[in-house]
Design an enzyme around this catalytic site. Structure first.
Site, short mmCIF file in Angstrom:
data_model
loop_
_atom_site.label_atom_id
_atom_site.label_comp_id
_atom_site.label_asym_id
_atom_site.label_seq_id
_atom_site.Cartn_x
_atom_site.Cartn_y
_atom_site.Cartn_z
N LYS A 13 11.53 -10.22 6.82
CA LYS A 13 12.23 -10.02 5.74
C LYS A 13 12.89 -9.33 5.16
O LYS A 13 14.11 -9.74 4.41
CB LYS A 13 10.65 -9.25 4.45
N ARG A 88 0.97 -11.30 -2.64
CA ARG A 88 0.54 -11.66 -1.13
C ARG A 88 -1.55 -11.44 -0.70
O ARG A 88 -1.52 -11.43 -0.32
CB ARG A 88 0.52 -9.74 -0.62
N ARG A 127 11.32 0.98 13.63
CA ARG A 127 12.58 1.05 12.12
C ARG A 127 13.65 2.19 11.65
O ARG A 127 12.30 2.63 11.52
CB ARG A 127 11.83 0.09 10.76
N ARG A 160 9.58 5.29 7.34
CA ARG A 160 8.95 4.78 6.79
C ARG A 160 7.17 5.45 6.49
O ARG A 160 7.17 5.29 7.87
CB ARG A 160 8.51 4.08 5.84
N ARG A 171 -1.66 -3.35 8.38
CA ARG A 171 -1.62 -3.40 7.82
C ARG A 171 -1.03 -5.56 8.54
O ARG A 171 -1.08 -5.99 7.32
CB ARG A 171 -0.04 -2.98 7.52
#
Ligand code: AP5
Ligand code: MG
Ligand code: ZN
Length: 215
Positions: A13, A88, A127, A160, A171
């Site tokens: 996203k 969400r 990431r 992160r 998640r």
């Protein structure tokens, strides 16, 4: 253009948002980024949000909705916006409908980025994000040409706190139970588009831009 990017953690996203907002000249509104910014600034909201984020849980609806409502009233949203990571939950989606009707605008399209579940954990764990400009890389799939520095601004790259294998798995579970129902919610409104997010980053971008321009 008023649009939402839906998709599980690691779907792409944020990566796709970078290209889309440039193409349509609209602001990128990422609730995750807003919470991380608040935390960096040490605000009460940031400290509260962190408790949930680091466990892979959703921040309570009322905190998120108030923050987004405030953001959407900003002048830079007058000609459109891209929402990333919001709504969400069905409660958030209904609240967004109310906010938009108050402002007197409607959503053009909701893009659901579909990705093979096996790829998601790999994408999130690998990431790396630039501390200075926020650009997103991936150690294997999209490495910075400057190694541990950002290829755009030479800022240092970080991982992160919620990108551990355990938290990412949580998640994804939360996404499946809380957020997946929104696919149906927007499909019923006739504004859902589904895009294959397993493809290379530039192909996914081209597909999304094409879908948004069909409007
Ligand atoms: P948030 O920051 O929104 O995280 P998320 O939804 O879990 O999504 P991610 O940011 O992890 O993934 P992404 O889809 O943006 O992927 P990216 O483009 O970076 O939310 C974090 C937390 O904040 C939540 O858990 C919650 O606690 C809280 N929160 C936020 N919004 C909330 C809300 N509305 N309500 C309640 N709580 C909320 O890509 C991932 C990696 O893959 C990158 O390394 C990238 O380079 C790579 N990649 C991307 N696309 C491709 C591709 N096509 N091929 C190969 N690699 C790719
Ligand atoms: Mg993101
Ligand atoms: Zn940078």
């Amino acid at each position: 253009m008023r649009t939402i990017l839906l998709g599980p953690p690691g779907a792409g996203k944020g990566t796709q948002a970078e290209t889309i907002v440039r193409e349509f000249n609209i602001p990128h509104i990422s609730t995750g980024d807003m919470f991380r910014y608040n935390l960096k600034q040490g605000t009460e909201l940031g400290v509260k949000a962190k408790e949930y984020m680091n466990k892979g849980l959703l921040v309570p609806d009322e905190l998120v909705v108030a923050m987004v409502e405030d953001r959407l009233k900003n002048e830079d949203c007058a000609n459109g916006f891209l929402l990333d990571g919001f709504p969400r939950t069905v409660i958030q989606a209904e609240a967004l409908d109310v906010v938009l009707s108050k402002i007197g605008v409607h959503l053009n399209k909701v893009v659901n980025i579909e990705v093979n579940p096996e790829l998601l954990v790999k994408r999130a764990v690998g990431r790396r994000i630039c501390k200075e400009c926020g650009a997103t890389f991936h150690v294997d799939f999209n490495p910075s040409s400057k190694g541990s520095e950002c290829e755009k601004c030479s800022g240092s790259l970080y991982q992160r706190d919620d990108d551990t294998e355990e938290t990412v798995s949580k998640r994804i579970q939360v996404y499946t139970s809380e957020t997946q129902p929104l696919i149906d919610y927007y499909d019923k409104k006739g504004i859902l588009a589904v895009v294959d997010g397993d493809q290379p980053i530039n192909i996914v971008s081209e597909t999304i831009i094409k879908v948004l321009k069909e409007d």
